[in-house]
Design a protein around this motif. Structure first.
Motif, PDB file in Angstrom:
ATOM      1  N   VAL A  13     109.984 -79.622 -26.128  1.00  0.00           N
ATOM      2  CA  VAL A  13     109.736 -78.895 -27.378  1.00  0.00           C
ATOM      3  C   VAL A  13     110.771 -77.782 -27.550  1.00  0.00           C
ATOM      4  CG1 VAL A  13     108.114 -77.361 -28.568  1.00  0.00           C
ATOM      5  CG2 VAL A  13     107.298 -79.471 -27.529  1.00  0.00           C
ATOM      6  N   GLY A  14     111.059 -77.057 -26.478  1.00  0.00           N
ATOM      7  CA  GLY A  14     112.055 -75.989 -26.550  1.00  0.00           C
ATOM      8  C   GLY A  14     113.426 -76.495 -26.959  1.00  0.00           C
ATOM      9  N   VAL A  15     113.843 -77.612 -26.385  1.00  0.00           N
ATOM     10  CA  VAL A  15     115.147 -78.191 -26.719  1.00  0.00           C
ATOM     11  C   VAL A  15     115.161 -78.652 -28.175  1.00  0.00           C
ATOM     12  CG1 VAL A  15     116.668 -80.167 -26.268  1.00  0.00           C
ATOM     13  CG2 VAL A  15     115.762 -78.835 -24.364  1.00  0.00           C
ATOM     14  N   VAL A  16     114.102 -79.333 -28.611  1.00  0.00           N
ATOM     15  CA  VAL A  16     114.046 -79.832 -29.991  1.00  0.00           C
ATOM     16  C   VAL A  16     114.072 -78.664 -30.982  1.00  0.00           C
ATOM     17  CG1 VAL A  16     112.584 -81.025 -31.681  1.00  0.00           C
ATOM     18  CG2 VAL A  16     112.943 -82.022 -29.415  1.00  0.00           C
ATOM     19  N   PHE A  17     113.251 -77.642 -30.731  1.00  0.00           N
ATOM     20  CA  PHE A  17     113.221 -76.497 -31.639  1.00  0.00           C
ATOM     21  C   PHE A  17     114.575 -75.797 -31.681  1.00  0.00           C
ATOM     22  CE2 PHE A  17     108.936 -75.188 -33.252  1.00  0.00           C
ATOM     23  CZ  PHE A  17     108.315 -76.397 -33.019  1.00  0.00           C
ATOM     24  N   SER A  18     115.225 -75.680 -30.543  1.00  0.00           N
ATOM     25  CA  SER A  18     116.537 -75.045 -30.497  1.00  0.00           C
ATOM     26  C   SER A  18     117.571 -75.889 -31.243  1.00  0.00           C
ATOM     27  CB  SER A  18     116.965 -74.847 -29.046  1.00  0.00           C
ATOM     28  OG  SER A  18     118.224 -74.253 -28.976  1.00  0.00           O
ATOM     29  N   ALA A  19     117.501 -77.194 -31.071  1.00  0.00           N
ATOM     30  CA  ALA A  19     118.478 -78.085 -31.706  1.00  0.00           C
ATOM     31  C   ALA A  19     118.374 -78.048 -33.227  1.00  0.00           C
ATOM     32  CB  ALA A  19     118.284 -79.518 -31.206  1.00  0.00           C
ATOM     33  N   ILE A  20     117.153 -77.900 -33.754  1.00  0.00           N
ATOM     34  CA  ILE A  20     117.002 -77.875 -35.218  1.00  0.00           C
ATOM     35  C   ILE A  20     116.864 -76.449 -35.754  1.00  0.00           C
ATOM     36  CG2 ILE A  20     116.141 -80.225 -35.404  1.00  0.00           C
ATOM     37  CD1 ILE A  20     113.322 -79.197 -35.534  1.00  0.00           C
ATOM     38  N   LYS A  21     117.216 -75.484 -34.910  1.00  0.00           N
ATOM     39  CA  LYS A  21     117.311 -74.067 -35.299  1.00  0.00           C
ATOM     40  C   LYS A  21     115.998 -73.485 -35.828  1.00  0.00           C
ATOM     41  CE  LYS A  21     121.856 -74.058 -34.725  1.00  0.00           C
ATOM     42  NZ  LYS A  21     122.145 -74.685 -33.490  1.00  0.00           N
ATOM     43  N   LEU A  22     114.881 -73.851 -35.189  1.00  0.00           N
ATOM     44  CA  LEU A  22     113.588 -73.270 -35.532  1.00  0.00           C
ATOM     45  C   LEU A  22     113.242 -72.201 -34.505  1.00  0.00           C
ATOM     46  CD1 LEU A  22     111.483 -76.426 -36.446  1.00  0.00           C
ATOM     47  CD2 LEU A  22     112.275 -74.644 -37.990  1.00  0.00           C
ATOM     48  N   PRO A  23     112.450 -71.202 -34.886  1.00  0.00           N
ATOM     49  CA  PRO A  23     112.008 -70.211 -33.896  1.00  0.00           C
ATOM     50  C   PRO A  23     111.037 -70.848 -32.901  1.00  0.00           C
ATOM     51  CG  PRO A  23     110.936 -69.837 -36.000  1.00  0.00           C
ATOM     52  CD  PRO A  23     111.955 -70.919 -36.218  1.00  0.00           C
ATOM     53  N   LEU A  24     111.004 -70.290 -31.730  1.00  0.00           N
ATOM     54  CA  LEU A  24     110.098 -70.815 -30.702  1.00  0.00           C
ATOM     55  C   LEU A  24     108.641 -70.719 -31.151  1.00  0.00           C
ATOM     56  CD1 LEU A  24     111.594 -69.303 -27.435  1.00  0.00           C
ATOM     57  CD2 LEU A  24     111.636 -71.679 -28.168  1.00  0.00           C
ATOM     58  N   PRO A  25     107.839 -71.741 -30.849  1.00  0.00           N
ATOM     59  CA  PRO A  25     106.413 -71.693 -31.193  1.00  0.00           C
ATOM     60  C   PRO A  25     105.599 -70.973 -30.119  1.00  0.00           C
ATOM     61  CG  PRO A  25     106.934 -73.816 -30.287  1.00  0.00           C
ATOM     62  CD  PRO A  25     108.234 -73.044 -30.359  1.00  0.00           C
ATOM     63  N   ALA A  26     106.210 -70.017 -29.465  1.00  0.00           N
ATOM     64  CA  ALA A  26     105.556 -69.265 -28.392  1.00  0.00           C
ATOM     65  C   ALA A  26     106.158 -67.860 -28.364  1.00  0.00           C
ATOM     66  CB  ALA A  26     105.798 -69.959 -27.054  1.00  0.00           C
ATOM     67  N   PRO A  27     105.469 -66.924 -27.735  1.00  0.00           N
ATOM     68  CA  PRO A  27     106.032 -65.570 -27.629  1.00  0.00           C
ATOM     69  C   PRO A  27     107.365 -65.604 -26.881  1.00  0.00           C
ATOM     70  CG  PRO A  27     103.754 -65.610 -26.881  1.00  0.00           C
ATOM     71  CD  PRO A  27     104.165 -67.031 -27.101  1.00  0.00           C
ATOM     72  N   PRO A  28     108.369 -64.873 -27.362  1.00  0.00           N
ATOM     73  CA  PRO A  28     109.687 -64.934 -26.747  1.00  0.00           C
ATOM     74  C   PRO A  28     109.855 -64.042 -25.518  1.00  0.00           C
ATOM     75  CG  PRO A  28     109.763 -63.546 -28.686  1.00  0.00           C
ATOM     76  CD  PRO A  28     108.372 -64.119 -28.608  1.00  0.00           C
ATOM     77  N   THR A  29     108.825 -63.312 -25.131  1.00  0.00           N
ATOM     78  CA  THR A  29     108.938 -62.414 -23.983  1.00  0.00           C
ATOM     79  C   THR A  29     107.846 -62.699 -22.963  1.00  0.00           C
ATOM     80  OG1 THR A  29     107.500 -60.728 -24.931  1.00  0.00           O
ATOM     81  CG2 THR A  29     109.845 -60.573 -25.466  1.00  0.00           C
ATOM     82  N   LEU A  30     108.063 -62.233 -21.763  1.00  0.00           N
ATOM     83  CA  LEU A  30     107.070 -62.405 -20.702  1.00  0.00           C
ATOM     84  C   LEU A  30     105.765 -61.705 -21.055  1.00  0.00           C
ATOM     85  CD1 LEU A  30     106.349 -63.489 -17.935  1.00  0.00           C
ATOM     86  CD2 LEU A  30     107.359 -61.444 -16.927  1.00  0.00           C
ATOM     87  N   VAL A  31     105.836 -60.575 -21.734  1.00  0.00           N
ATOM     88  CA  VAL A  31     104.628 -59.846 -22.122  1.00  0.00           C
ATOM     89  C   VAL A  31     103.765 -60.712 -23.045  1.00  0.00           C
ATOM     90  CG1 VAL A  31     103.771 -57.825 -23.361  1.00  0.00           C
ATOM     91  CG2 VAL A  31     105.718 -57.601 -21.832  1.00  0.00           C
ATOM     92  N   GLY A  32     104.376 -61.413 -23.981  1.00  0.00           N
ATOM     93  CA  GLY A  32     103.634 -62.306 -24.866  1.00  0.00           C
ATOM     94  C   GLY A  32     102.979 -63.446 -24.113  1.00  0.00           C
ATOM     95  N   VAL A  33     103.702 -64.014 -23.163  1.00  0.00           N
ATOM     96  CA  VAL A  33     103.164 -65.104 -22.356  1.00  0.00           C
ATOM     97  C   VAL A  33     101.986 -64.598 -21.527  1.00  0.00           C
ATOM     98  CG1 VAL A  33     103.666 -66.719 -20.492  1.00  0.00           C
ATOM     99  CG2 VAL A  33     105.348 -66.354 -22.304  1.00  0.00           C
TER     100      VAL A  33
END
Length: 53
Positions: A13-33
């Motif tokens: 999912v991370g690779v696909v989202f990055s390839a099509i230039k979409l934001p991550l569907p998850a918090p981008p920081t460890l605090v969010g995780v």
């Protein structure tokens, strides 16, 4: 085995989202995780407490 499949699915999912230039569907920081982990643990704790009664 489930953990490995979950990580593999996340990587795909991370690779696909990055390839099509979409934001991550998850918090981008460890605090969010960690916040998501806390929500999950709270859910499980509630189930355990309700199961006692």
């Amino acid at each position: 085995m489930q953990y490995a499949l979950a990580i593999l699915a996340g990587l795909i999912v991370g690779v696909v989202f990055s390839a099509i230039k979409l934001p991550l569907p998850a918090p981008p920081t460890l605090v969010g995780v960690l916040g998501i982990v806390g929500i999950y643990l709270g859910y499980r704790l509630y189930e355990a407490i309700v199961g006692l009664f």
